[in-house]
Motif scaffolding. Sequence first.
Motif, PDB file in Angstrom:
ATOM      1  N   TYR A 127       0.830  -1.209   0.000  1.00 40.85           N
ATOM      2  CA  TYR A 127       0.000   0.000   0.000  1.00 40.85           C
ATOM      3  C   TYR A 127       0.864   1.258   0.000  1.00 40.85           C
ATOM      4  N   PHE A 128       1.859   1.287   0.876  1.00 41.76           N
ATOM      5  CA  PHE A 128       2.679   2.494   0.990  1.00 41.76           C
ATOM      6  C   PHE A 128       3.660   2.630  -0.172  1.00 41.76           C
ATOM      7  N   ALA A 129       4.015   1.523  -0.814  1.00 44.93           N
ATOM      8  CA  ALA A 129       4.865   1.610  -2.012  1.00 44.93           C
ATOM      9  C   ALA A 129       4.107   2.250  -3.168  1.00 44.93           C
ATOM     10  N   GLY A 130       2.781   2.032  -3.193  1.00 37.93           N
ATOM     11  CA  GLY A 130       1.952   2.609  -4.240  1.00 37.93           C
ATOM     12  C   GLY A 130       2.029   1.847  -5.545  1.00 37.93           C
ATOM     13  N   TYR A 131       1.090   2.142  -6.442  1.00 37.55           N
ATOM     14  CA  TYR A 131       1.058   1.427  -7.717  1.00 37.55           C
ATOM     15  C   TYR A 131       1.720   2.214  -8.842  1.00 37.55           C
ATOM     16  N   GLU A 132       2.207   3.426  -8.523  1.00 32.99           N
ATOM     17  CA  GLU A 132       2.889   4.206  -9.546  1.00 32.99           C
ATOM     18  C   GLU A 132       4.180   3.512  -9.995  1.00 32.99           C
ATOM     19  N   ASN A 133       4.885   2.912  -9.029  1.00 33.64           N
ATOM     20  CA  ASN A 133       6.061   2.099  -9.358  1.00 33.64           C
ATOM     21  C   ASN A 133       5.576   0.665  -9.574  1.00 33.64           C
ATOM     22  N   VAL A 134       5.191   0.360 -10.798  1.00 30.36           N
ATOM     23  CA  VAL A 134       4.528  -0.909 -11.091  1.00 30.36           C
ATOM     24  C   VAL A 134       5.448  -2.098 -10.821  1.00 30.36           C
ATOM     25  N   VAL A 135       6.706  -1.968 -11.176  1.00 35.80           N
ATOM     26  CA  VAL A 135       7.639  -3.088 -11.005  1.00 35.80           C
ATOM     27  C   VAL A 135       7.780  -3.445  -9.533  1.00 35.80           C
ATOM     28  N   LEU A 136       7.994  -2.452  -8.677  1.00 33.61           N
ATOM     29  CA  LEU A 136       8.118  -2.695  -7.238  1.00 33.61           C
ATOM     30  C   LEU A 136       6.835  -3.296  -6.683  1.00 33.61           C
TER      31      LEU A 136
END
Length: 319
Positions: A171-180
């Motif tokens: 959740y905190f990594a977010g989906y903007e960085n799709v690879v992560l």
Amino acid sequence: ITVTSKNLNERNFLMALTSFMVYVGGLLVVVLVPILYPTVGWGITGLVIGMLCLLAMITMPFKVKERYSAPVEKEASLKEVVNCVFTNKYLLVAVLSMIIGSLTDVSTTLQSYFALYCLGGTEWLTPLALATVLPVLLVVLFVPKLITKVDKFWAYITSRILTIVITVAIYFAGYENVVLMIVLVALRAMVAAVWNMVGTLFIADCIEYGQYKTGIRSQGIAFSLKAFVNKLVVALAGAIGMFALSLVGYVEGGVAQSAFTVQGIWALYSLGPAVGATIAVIIMVACYKLRDADIVLMTRCNKGEITHEECEKQLKGRY
């Protein structure tokens, strides 16, 4: 699974192998469906998969041989079924944790919505599906080895807690960085495979406990209950996922969704599994007292290798 072999390690390996092949089948669907249905439609796609299933199963009558004949259970009345379930407290606890732990896991239900409205297109469905299937293949065959080193209970609790931690990280990594994000989703799937498999092994432990306490070995009832629970949680999680989607303002018809709705879909997809998992951990820690060493003693008693009195003495009245 309890009647496939008298050897506990062999049973665990067979269960791991079964899970492995289930995920292989899932992987085959993930790969084939996006290739077939745009070209030949859903009808032919379903027919192809159905034929593959038939080919896989048709060898069973000719190649699979039963090596261990278990005592035939008498047909149980509804009253006996209910009595068996409600007199085995640890079976109830294990089943309750499975149900609650899965009710908020709406990520599968909302995966297509997440791919379309958060990531921008359904082409992300295959990478997401592969991330939840491929890593599991690396894990399931190692679970039997793991539980020879670690008590099943602690393997279950640790993997559940790790699932919660990774879910929050997603959740905190977010989906903007799709690879992560996909890497974290894959890591969560690997950890979840551990508690999912161990949860099934708990049912076998509860059967031994039930026989030890009552003298009745109701393995058919116990595993039928597990099969029913599997179907129940899929249905309920699906319904809860769609209801939650309406709460965040989702509008049908393929229209653009509001920023609030998009963030709501993301929160449900990423954080949903952590809610039920947290409650499941609390239930198991508070109420599930069976441990591997004690199950070994109960199993020896059930087989007649030691007396009930000897078993009670070694268990020190814990049950």
